[in-house]
Write an enzyme that holds these catalytic residues in place. Structure first.
Site, mmCIF file in Angstrom:
data_model
loop_
_atom_site.group_PDB
_atom_site.id
_atom_site.type_symbol
_atom_site.label_atom_id
_atom_site.label_comp_id
_atom_site.label_asym_id
_atom_site.label_seq_id
_atom_site.Cartn_x
_atom_site.Cartn_y
_atom_site.Cartn_z
ATOM 1 C CB CYS A 6 13.667 -12.691 45.608
ATOM 2 S SG CYS A 6 14.650 -13.756 46.680
ATOM 3 C CG HIS A 95 19.474 -7.381 54.652
ATOM 4 N ND1 HIS A 95 18.628 -8.402 55.050
ATOM 5 C CD2 HIS A 95 19.227 -6.357 55.500
ATOM 6 C CE1 HIS A 95 17.912 -8.016 56.080
ATOM 7 N NE2 HIS A 95 18.264 -6.766 56.384
#
Length: 123
Positions: A6, A95
């Site tokens: 992030c 991911h």
């Protein structure tokens, strides 16, 4: 705890759109190993929106084509997503791995992603 995905440095992002971005893996399995992530923090792939899934897939295809242009030795790819600690997920932000493969990079690649459980790779 801060999520490392992030708070990516802007100069590490290779490509992206409004929903997802791509960058090189900090601990690559092979040269040019990439990660594709949603910009929204979500740990579980199965909690992504259909729009995020489509955006990840579109960026996956763009990055595959880009890597093939960059490196003529690439002859295949592994694509994978770990979901949950028991599946090997260590960063709890979705991911997708795009791992370029090259002929001869291992003795016998048969079984590919089945190798996550080594004794089950061969069939």
């Amino acid at each position: 705890m801060k999520c490392i995905f992030c708070h990516l440095p802007e100069n590490t992002i290779v490509d992206g759109n409004e929903l997802v971005c791509a960058f090189y893996d900090k601990y690559p399995v092979t040269q040019l190993h990439m990660l594709i992530i949603p910009k929204r923090h979500v740990a579980d792939y199965f909690e992504l929106t259909q729009e995020e899934i489509a955006a990840m897939h579109d960026l996956l295809l763009c990055q595959k084509a880009r890597l093939l242009r960059l490196d003529g030795t690439i002859t295949g790819f592994n694509v994978g997503i770990n979901v949950g600690a028991d599946a090997g997920q260590t960063v709890f932000h979705v991911h997708m791995h795009l791992i370029p493969r090259r002929r001869g990079d291992m003795n016998d690649p048969k079984g590919g992603v089945r190798g996550v459980i080594p004794q089950k790779r061969k069939y």
